[in-house]
Design a protein around this motif. Sequence first.
Motif, PDB file in Angstrom:
ATOM      1  N   TRP A   3       4.463  -7.587  -1.206  1.00 13.07           N
ATOM      2  CA  TRP A   3       3.415  -6.655  -1.610  1.00 13.07           C
ATOM      3  C   TRP A   3       3.862  -5.939  -2.870  1.00 13.07           C
ATOM      4  O   TRP A   3       4.862  -5.221  -2.848  1.00 13.07           O
ATOM      5  N   THR A   4       3.156  -6.113  -3.962  1.00 13.56           N
ATOM      6  CA  THR A   4       3.463  -5.386  -5.185  1.00 13.56           C
ATOM      7  C   THR A   4       2.730  -4.054  -5.140  1.00 13.56           C
ATOM      8  O   THR A   4       1.529  -4.004  -4.872  1.00 13.56           O
ATOM      9  N   VAL A   5       3.482  -2.984  -5.385  1.00 14.28           N
ATOM     10  CA  VAL A   5       2.942  -1.617  -5.308  1.00 14.28           C
ATOM     11  C   VAL A   5       3.209  -0.911  -6.634  1.00 14.28           C
ATOM     12  O   VAL A   5       4.149  -1.261  -7.347  1.00 14.28           O
ATOM     13  N   LEU A  23       7.198   2.205  -5.786  1.00 11.77           N
ATOM     14  CA  LEU A  23       7.865   1.766  -4.562  1.00 11.77           C
ATOM     15  C   LEU A  23       8.237   2.932  -3.647  1.00 11.77           C
ATOM     16  O   LEU A  23       8.079   2.848  -2.430  1.00 11.77           O
ATOM     17  N   ALA A  54       5.022   4.305  -2.026  1.00 14.97           N
ATOM     18  CA  ALA A  54       4.522   3.344  -1.047  1.00 14.97           C
ATOM     19  C   ALA A  54       5.380   3.359   0.215  1.00 14.97           C
ATOM     20  O   ALA A  54       4.867   3.313   1.339  1.00 14.97           O
ATOM     21  N   THR A  55       6.693   3.453   0.035  1.00 14.77           N
ATOM     22  CA  THR A  55       7.598   3.525   1.184  1.00 14.77           C
ATOM     23  C   THR A  55       7.296   4.761   2.014  1.00 14.77           C
ATOM     24  O   THR A  55       7.195   4.692   3.245  1.00 14.77           O
ATOM     25  N   LEU A  62       7.948  -6.303   5.574  1.00 15.29           N
ATOM     26  CA  LEU A  62       7.200  -6.116   4.331  1.00 15.29           C
ATOM     27  C   LEU A  62       8.214  -6.070   3.190  1.00 15.29           C
ATOM     28  O   LEU A  62       9.180  -5.308   3.257  1.00 15.29           O
ATOM     29  N   GLU A  63       7.999  -6.887   2.171  1.00 12.81           N
ATOM     30  CA  GLU A  63       8.855  -6.876   0.992  1.00 12.81           C
ATOM     31  C   GLU A  63       8.054  -6.243  -0.138  1.00 12.81           C
ATOM     32  O   GLU A  63       7.068  -6.813  -0.610  1.00 12.81           O
ATOM     33  N   LEU A  64       8.465  -5.053  -0.548  1.00 12.29           N
ATOM     34  CA  LEU A  64       7.773  -4.327  -1.609  1.00 12.29           C
ATOM     35  C   LEU A  64       8.417  -4.618  -2.955  1.00 12.29           C
ATOM     36  O   LEU A  64       9.642  -4.612  -3.087  1.00 12.29           O
ATOM     37  N   GLU A 109       8.186  -3.465  -7.117  1.00 11.95           N
ATOM     38  CA  GLU A 109       7.659  -2.621  -8.189  1.00 11.95           C
ATOM     39  C   GLU A 109       7.913  -3.395  -9.478  1.00 11.95           C
ATOM     40  O   GLU A 109       9.048  -3.776  -9.784  1.00 11.95           O
TER      41      GLU A 109
END
Length: 173
Positions: free
Chosen positions: A13-15, A18, A21-22, A76-78, A80
């Motif tokens: 998931w690109t946010v 980061l 979002a976390t 979930l792999e975030l 940025e």
Amino acid sequence: MKNTFQGIDHVGWTVPDLEAATQFLERAFGAQVIYDSHLKSSPPQAGAGVEQQLGLPPGGQVIQIRLLRLANGASLELFEVARAQQQSPATIVDLSFTHIGLYVEDMAAATQRFEAAGGRLLSAPHPLKGVEAGPGNEFVYGHTPWGALIELLTYPAGVHLPNPQVPRWTPAA
């Protein structure tokens, strides 16, 4: 040919931010940081090799990557990313992965927590239909603070499987 597929390991998931979002995912869903695979304090991942490996546009940079644990399911792999033109998050009509569906035990508590963390519900929860219909079975969609779509759903009455030989996976409590 042998099937070596075992299940979904993670969702990428690109946010836009980061850390923000976390914090949202921690407050809304109790997500836990597992580890950062690329620290913001490190030089960005960039260049022709990274562009090829990740499909980044020329000049795009990965600033930070973090893996989160979300209860009893896939991680979930975030990401940025910087220096790349970004689109708005996909909606239900777009050709893409459009949302993450999260199973909840208590819809009222889950929606309250989602909104308190900064999420915005698109409507009140409503009954599931068709094979998913049953007493207490319901769902609702909402947007994260950065606009990504999340579905909250519960089906305590179960799902009427048309092919019971292929069960639907549901996270354990």
